[in-house]
Design a protein around this motif. Sequence first.
Motif, mmCIF file in Angstrom:
data_model
loop_
_atom_site.group_PDB
_atom_site.id
_atom_site.type_symbol
_atom_site.label_atom_id
_atom_site.label_comp_id
_atom_site.label_asym_id
_atom_site.label_seq_id
_atom_site.Cartn_x
_atom_site.Cartn_y
_atom_site.Cartn_z
ATOM 1 N N GLN A 32 4.927 9.220 10.851
ATOM 2 C CA GLN A 32 4.614 7.979 10.154
ATOM 3 C C GLN A 32 5.580 7.754 9.009
ATOM 4 O O GLN A 32 5.930 8.689 8.297
ATOM 5 C CB GLN A 32 3.183 8.069 9.615
ATOM 6 N N GLU A 33 6.006 6.528 8.826
ATOM 7 C CA GLU A 33 6.853 6.159 7.702
ATOM 8 C C GLU A 33 5.993 6.068 6.449
ATOM 9 O O GLU A 33 4.858 5.598 6.494
ATOM 10 C CB GLU A 33 7.494 4.800 7.998
ATOM 11 N N ALA A 34 6.533 6.518 5.317
ATOM 12 C CA ALA A 34 5.827 6.440 4.041
ATOM 13 C C ALA A 34 6.822 6.049 2.954
ATOM 14 O O ALA A 34 8.026 6.260 3.085
ATOM 15 C CB ALA A 34 5.186 7.786 3.702
ATOM 16 N N ALA A 35 6.299 5.499 1.887
ATOM 17 C CA ALA A 35 7.145 5.114 0.756
ATOM 18 C C ALA A 35 6.930 6.091 -0.394
ATOM 19 O O ALA A 35 5.804 6.509 -0.663
ATOM 20 C CB ALA A 35 6.791 3.705 0.300
ATOM 21 N N VAL A 36 8.014 6.438 -1.066
ATOM 22 C CA VAL A 36 7.926 7.248 -2.284
ATOM 23 C C VAL A 36 7.732 6.263 -3.437
ATOM 24 O O VAL A 36 8.510 5.315 -3.594
ATOM 25 C CB VAL A 36 9.196 8.094 -2.498
ATOM 26 N N VAL A 37 6.678 6.477 -4.220
ATOM 27 C CA VAL A 37 6.334 5.579 -5.321
ATOM 28 C C VAL A 37 5.934 6.395 -6.547
ATOM 29 O O VAL A 37 5.698 7.598 -6.447
ATOM 30 C CB VAL A 37 5.163 4.639 -4.924
ATOM 31 N N HIS A 38 5.844 5.733 -7.676
ATOM 32 C CA HIS A 38 5.289 6.384 -8.863
ATOM 33 C C HIS A 38 3.789 6.525 -8.648
ATOM 34 O O HIS A 38 3.121 5.587 -8.218
ATOM 35 C CB HIS A 38 5.564 5.577 -10.126
ATOM 36 N N ASP A 39 3.256 7.687 -8.965
ATOM 37 C CA ASP A 39 1.821 7.921 -8.843
ATOM 38 C C ASP A 39 1.123 7.029 -9.865
ATOM 39 O O ASP A 39 1.393 7.131 -11.066
ATOM 40 C CB ASP A 39 1.520 9.392 -9.119
ATOM 41 N N PRO A 40 0.223 6.138 -9.423
ATOM 42 C CA PRO A 40 -0.406 5.221 -10.376
ATOM 43 C C PRO A 40 -1.282 5.925 -11.421
ATOM 44 O O PRO A 40 -1.497 5.382 -12.499
ATOM 45 C CB PRO A 40 -1.252 4.297 -9.491
ATOM 46 N N GLU A 41 -1.753 7.122 -11.111
ATOM 47 C CA GLU A 41 -2.580 7.850 -12.081
ATOM 48 C C GLU A 41 -1.755 8.755 -12.989
ATOM 49 O O GLU A 41 -2.254 9.237 -13.992
ATOM 50 C CB GLU A 41 -3.646 8.658 -11.342
ATOM 51 N N ASN A 42 -0.503 9.016 -12.606
ATOM 52 C CA ASN A 42 0.387 9.854 -13.402
ATOM 53 C C ASN A 42 1.809 9.333 -13.204
ATOM 54 O O ASN A 42 2.549 9.849 -12.372
ATOM 55 C CB ASN A 42 0.264 11.323 -12.981
ATOM 56 N N PRO A 43 2.206 8.312 -13.951
ATOM 57 C CA PRO A 43 3.497 7.649 -13.733
ATOM 58 C C PRO A 43 4.729 8.552 -13.844
ATOM 59 O O PRO A 43 5.802 8.179 -13.389
ATOM 60 C CB PRO A 43 3.521 6.563 -14.811
ATOM 61 N N ASP A 44 4.584 9.754 -14.418
ATOM 62 C CA ASP A 44 5.716 10.677 -14.500
ATOM 63 C C ASP A 44 5.911 11.448 -13.199
ATOM 64 O O ASP A 44 6.897 12.160 -13.054
ATOM 65 C CB ASP A 44 5.525 11.668 -15.645
ATOM 66 N N GLU A 45 4.969 11.337 -12.288
ATOM 67 C CA GLU A 45 5.019 12.038 -11.007
ATOM 68 C C GLU A 45 5.247 11.041 -9.873
ATOM 69 O O GLU A 45 4.978 9.850 -10.018
ATOM 70 C CB GLU A 45 3.711 12.793 -10.754
ATOM 71 N N LEU A 46 5.711 11.562 -8.751
ATOM 72 C CA LEU A 46 5.902 10.731 -7.569
ATOM 73 C C LEU A 46 4.783 10.987 -6.571
ATOM 74 O O LEU A 46 4.150 12.047 -6.578
ATOM 75 C CB LEU A 46 7.255 11.034 -6.920
ATOM 76 N N ALA A 47 4.550 10.000 -5.719
ATOM 77 C CA ALA A 47 3.527 10.102 -4.689
ATOM 78 C C ALA A 47 4.059 9.456 -3.421
ATOM 79 O O ALA A 47 5.033 8.698 -3.452
ATOM 80 C CB ALA A 47 2.251 9.401 -5.143
ATOM 81 N N LEU A 48 3.417 9.772 -2.305
ATOM 82 C CA LEU A 48 3.686 9.075 -1.058
ATOM 83 C C LEU A 48 2.618 8.008 -0.892
ATOM 84 O O LEU A 48 1.430 8.271 -1.118
ATOM 85 C CB LEU A 48 3.613 10.034 0.138
ATOM 86 N N PHE A 49 3.033 6.829 -0.500
ATOM 87 C CA PHE A 49 2.083 5.755 -0.225
ATOM 88 C C PHE A 49 2.046 5.570 1.276
ATOM 89 O O PHE A 49 3.040 5.232 1.903
ATOM 90 C CB PHE A 49 2.510 4.475 -0.934
ATOM 91 N N LEU A 50 0.876 5.848 1.849
ATOM 92 C CA LEU A 50 0.709 5.850 3.302
ATOM 93 C C LEU A 50 -0.692 5.364 3.629
ATOM 94 O O LEU A 50 -1.671 5.899 3.083
ATOM 95 C CB LEU A 50 0.930 7.277 3.809
ATOM 96 N N TYR A 51 -0.791 4.370 4.486
ATOM 97 C CA TYR A 51 -2.097 3.823 4.868
ATOM 98 C C TYR A 51 -2.930 3.430 3.650
ATOM 99 O O TYR A 51 -4.093 3.787 3.526
ATOM 100 C CB TYR A 51 -2.873 4.806 5.748
ATOM 101 N N GLU A 52 -2.304 2.703 2.717
ATOM 102 C CA GLU A 52 -2.997 2.192 1.537
ATOM 103 C C GLU A 52 -3.569 3.300 0.642
ATOM 104 O O GLU A 52 -4.500 3.071 -0.127
ATOM 105 C CB GLU A 52 -4.116 1.216 1.935
ATOM 106 N N THR A 53 -3.026 4.521 0.755
ATOM 107 C CA THR A 53 -3.494 5.654 -0.034
ATOM 108 C C THR A 53 -2.304 6.358 -0.672
ATOM 109 O O THR A 53 -1.243 6.446 -0.071
ATOM 110 C CB THR A 53 -4.261 6.649 0.871
ATOM 111 N N TYR A 54 -2.490 6.857 -1.872
ATOM 112 C CA TYR A 54 -1.467 7.629 -2.575
ATOM 113 C C TYR A 54 -1.728 9.109 -2.364
ATOM 114 O O TYR A 54 -2.844 9.587 -2.556
ATOM 115 C CB TYR A 54 -1.498 7.326 -4.077
#
Length: 81
Positions: A32-54
Amino acid sequence: MEMNDQYMPYQAGDVVYVIYRNPHTQSVANVQEAAVVHDPENPDELALFLYETYYPLTHEMAVYSSEAEAEQAYTQSFGDL
């Protein structure tokens, strides 16, 4: 370039690929393709955004920079796509 840790040289906006297991049917997995984004709960960390979930982006996750690389890992783990 942002880095989540020394092993994860990703930055917000990158597109990556993961092997995702269906949470409702554990025997089903796919690339599955996912996007690397800033974690909305911890903006200094990165998260994967996949299926409307971080999902926290950690070095423990199997993340691939290309779909072909992810499909090869999938085939090695699960057999043909």
